[in-house]
Design an enzyme around this catalytic site. Structure first.
Site, PDB file in Angstrom:
ATOM      1  N   ASP A 136       0.880  -1.169  -0.188  1.00  0.00           N
ATOM      2  CA  ASP A 136       0.137   0.106  -0.037  1.00  0.00           C
ATOM      3  C   ASP A 136       0.996   1.189   0.150  1.00  0.00           C
ATOM      4  OD1 ASP A 136       0.777  -0.570   2.579  1.00  0.00           O
ATOM      5  OD2 ASP A 136      -0.669   0.771   3.414  1.00  0.00           O
ATOM      6  N   GLU A 160       0.194  -0.897   5.788  1.00  0.00           N
ATOM      7  CA  GLU A 160       1.204  -0.380   6.497  1.00  0.00           C
ATOM      8  C   GLU A 160       0.975   1.279   6.823  1.00  0.00           C
ATOM      9  OE1 GLU A 160       5.111   1.009   7.800  1.00  0.00           O
ATOM     10  OE2 GLU A 160       3.998   1.687   5.935  1.00  0.00           O
TER      11      GLU A 160
HETATM   12 ZN   LIG Z   1       7.183   2.127   4.100  1.00  0.00          ZN
HETATM   13 ZN   LIG Z   2       5.448   4.806   4.262  1.00  0.00          ZN
END
Ligand SMILES: [Zn+2]
Ligand SMILES: [Zn+2]
Ligand SMILES: [Zn+2]
Ligand SMILES: [Zn+2]
Lengths: 476, 476
Positions: free
Chosen positions: A101, A167
């Site tokens: 992501d 993340e």
């Molecule tokens: Zn990263």
């Molecule tokens: Zn990042």
């Protein structure tokens, strides 16, 4: 080993355009985890990763990790992608982690080119959201496997893979999965390699052996039941913004000094040995000035600057939710304001202690204001600091690989930011984690015009290849 | 006069449904001046006003006042509508002002009904954006003329009209037009009547004879050339938010006390005579609590509360542009933050002096921070306070009219907010301005679920009729 590495380097250079095209396909999928409308693109990106690795012979699977709450609705989380490439008991096994992501991006934020179209300029800089964070390194691993296949060279280690799509939005669900699979899917891992950090500067490669933690807080001050007109009610009621600003002004001084009692007492003392490590690091005040685009350093020298970036805590005020944030001149008394700030933590600070001290301080200050508004204090999330030893054999592997590719010994550095998954892997698997960066310090991971230099991309692929070969040659 | 007024009251009650329908047509036009996409609706509303008055025999014209900058584009300003109803040199002439634009509104803000569909509940409350601010009063004037025509009663005064469509967005272009037409279009006005304020409470009518002024400021603190990651740079650079919050915390105390040296020195002393006026006003602490929806009063008594609402200055912190204002937990160091605050001014404060004192204070505080960031100070706009005399014959007319309609002597009140056009009319025309409200204190002019009570609407039309008749009977 030397000959096969040279051949690998050659084929990597030869296949340059193919590798860039693959990265460009990855960048073209706007897998922004923070945007609920783009969630299907994060899933599309997961499928892309599965498909690319599967074509090369890896066994991939998508793990459904359920739903989470976002903007008041139940939203399915993107799957976590697990994978296995090779399963030879005679080889070492390395677990690699990346995220697919990306941060939000739009032309309106000030990008010079479309953020989701990888655009290479005449200096070989490849601009695009995710180019360096973290699609470049992820595509780098795919390309490293492909280079081996192309040449018919046996991949020298088994790879275990763990790739996530959340993340940039808190890694929801990842920690549970890692803990659950530590002695199952990840059981055979001998070590963990994460490529999601950056060089300190723009010229010298580094290995990262430490990270700060983070404790993110918000303070809510609530007064009237709805926003009020400042002409009508100003002067007669306690205004939440006044209270909040009064509290926020007692957290940190303009010179960076944290004012919350007790916080600094937890910081490990700087020993002369540790202090001396900072002398050798390739970093100048000019580097800082260039990176931030202004001469606003608190300390006059690189040594203290790096120490305050890596081994001392800091407190940043991020903003206020609920107050007037538009342009123009609105005469509002905001009814409910939420101040956001975070503390970067370092050895030996404990998140629980930090939370307790901050809460005590905020409550005490608010009580001293004699306001009739209501206060609420909340720890939004915490992630521990992490520190490894540059003396570990795994770091030696990273150092040798870097020397082979770049012809220079990397600096051993820490980072000021946090990658909570690092701590999770280390604690759950009880294996060494190496942070092996691909990109440069000026890549602008979360900024506009994020880029990855073509040279870093290609050398990064070479670095991954060299790393696995060096790893294979370590005696068990 | 008595008989014709009774007949007018009767016909107003009889035509109730027609008048409500007209208001409901006006409310259905979403003439939101702050929304560039709805600008055509503001123009449509101007046409509606022109058409309604023209049907009744008034001479109306639309004045093109050019363009302004909005969201980075040149946008045509809606026309100012001027009008004349009657031109008999033997009659008095009153200039009426209203605005036909409204505040933004949408169901998502929390409205219980569609804001642009006038919805009457079983308590006779007519909900809709603009119902009380300021379409109700404007439709009230149209209805007052119509009532006279219906009965064949001669309208006892000449009306001059000035209606604008930019009031909720800074009244751009209006001041210039008023100054230009003061001795031309508006030359014959004997007095000015503005119906754009509200009762203090919900039961007792008022006349408004004073308004606070406003000086709106912003402070920009600029550091890095782009937003930074707090993990990477926190602790090494001067953060604009830290500086800004430090400055903003020195402006006002949580108890409302303004901390900027010199500001309070300009405030006219409260004389015993003035102090005693406040004793008779119909206002309780319960009224305040109900209006703000919480028990957050600074003063324990109505008298000091009203004095701090009307005759003392106040300073409100509105918000910060450029900082993180979303939900969630973004670990950003904002590169450039703009703090917004305003001071409500009262006799005998001068805007220029206020600006100078604020600038001196802000600059001094910033310098004491020893920050390397850059400070900019800006006075976004200023409007003077205004105060009239309740002893003027025009206020006596307003008082008699109110007594005739409501059977009670109105309270003479001030308002804490500003209506800059009041000062402009008074200074340019050198005539007395009467603020004659139609709606109640709980109408929620700029809030969700804005309403006008049907009873106030009908009695307001009667009040306008009575006011013009009382005006006609004043000896010149
Ligand atoms: Zn990263
Ligand atoms: Zn990042
Ligand atoms: Zn208004
Ligand atoms: Zn208004």
């Amino acid at each position: 080993m030397k000959m096969s590495l040279d051949k690998l380097y050659e084929v990597i250079d030869k296949k340059k355009d193919e590798f860039v095209t693959r990265l460009s396909r990855a960048v073209s999928i706007p897998s922004v985890s923070a945007d609920v409308t783009l969630r299907p693109k994060v899933v599309e990106m997961a499928d892309f990763v599965v498909s690319e690795f599967t074509k090369l012979g890896a066994k991939m699977e998508k793990r459904d990790i359920g739903y989470h709450q976002m903007d008041g609705q139940d939203v399915p989380l993107p799957p976590i992608v697990l994978g296995q490439y090779g399963n030879d008991p005679s080889k070492k096994t390395v677990l690699i982690y990346n995220h697919f992501d990306v941060q939000p991006a739009s032309l309106e934020d000030g990008w010079s080119t479309d953020p989701f179209t990888l655009t290479v300029d005449n200096k070989g800089r490849m601009f695009g959201r995710g180019a360096t964070d973290d699609k470049g390194p992820l595509i780098g691993w795919i390309s490293a496997i492909e280079a081996h296949k192309e040449l018919g060279i046996d991949f020298p280690v088994n790879l275990l893979m763990c790739f996530e799509g959340m993340e940039e939005y808190g890694s929801e669900g990842l920690e549970d999965l890692i803990r659950a699979e530590a002695e199952k899917y990840f059981a055979k891992a001998d070590c963990v390699c994460i490529s999601d950090t950056y060089w300190l500067g723009t010229k010298k490669p580094v290995l990262t052996y430490g990270l700060r933690g983070v404790c993110y807080f918000n303070i809510t001050v609530e007064g009237p039941s709805a926003d009020l007109h400042s002409g009508v009610f100003g002067g007669t009621v306690h205004e939440p913004m006044t209270d909040l600003v009064a509290i926020m002004s007692t957290l940190v001084k303009p010179n960076g000094e944290i004012l919350i009692p007790g916080i600094m007492d937890q910081v490990a003392e700087l020993t002369p040995t540790e202090d001396s490590i900072y002398d050798g690091i390739d970093y100048t005040m000019e580097d800082l000035k260039e990176a931030v685009g202004a001469d606003i350093s608190i300390y006059p020298d690189p040594k203290r600057t790096l120490q305050h970036r890596w081994r001392y805590p800091t407190l940043s005020l991020h903003g206020i939710e609920g107050a007037f944030s538009g342009s123009g001149a609105k005469t509002v008394i905001p009814a409910k304001v939420i101040g956001k700030f975070s503390i970067r933590t370092v050895p030996n600070m404990e998140s629980e202690t930090v939370e307790r001290l901050v809460k005590e301080h905020v409550t005490k200050v608010f009580n001293s204001l004699n306001s009739k508004n209501k206060l609420a204090f909340n720890n939004m999330h915490s992630g521990s600091w992490w520190i490894s030893s540059p003396d570990h054999w795994h770091y030696d592997v990273g150092k040798k690989a870097t020397e082979r590719v770049y012809g220079i010994t990397p600096d051993f550095v820490r980072e000021g930011g946090s990658i909570p998954v690092t701590v999770t892997f280390e604690q759950s698997l009880k294996k060494n984690v190496l942070l092996l960066p691909m990109g440069r310090g000026d890549d602008g991971a979360h900024s506009i015009n994020e880029k990855l230099d073509l040279d870093n991309f290609l050398k990064g692929i070479k670095l991954f290849c060299t790393y696995v070969h060096e790893l294979a040659s370590v005696s068990p």
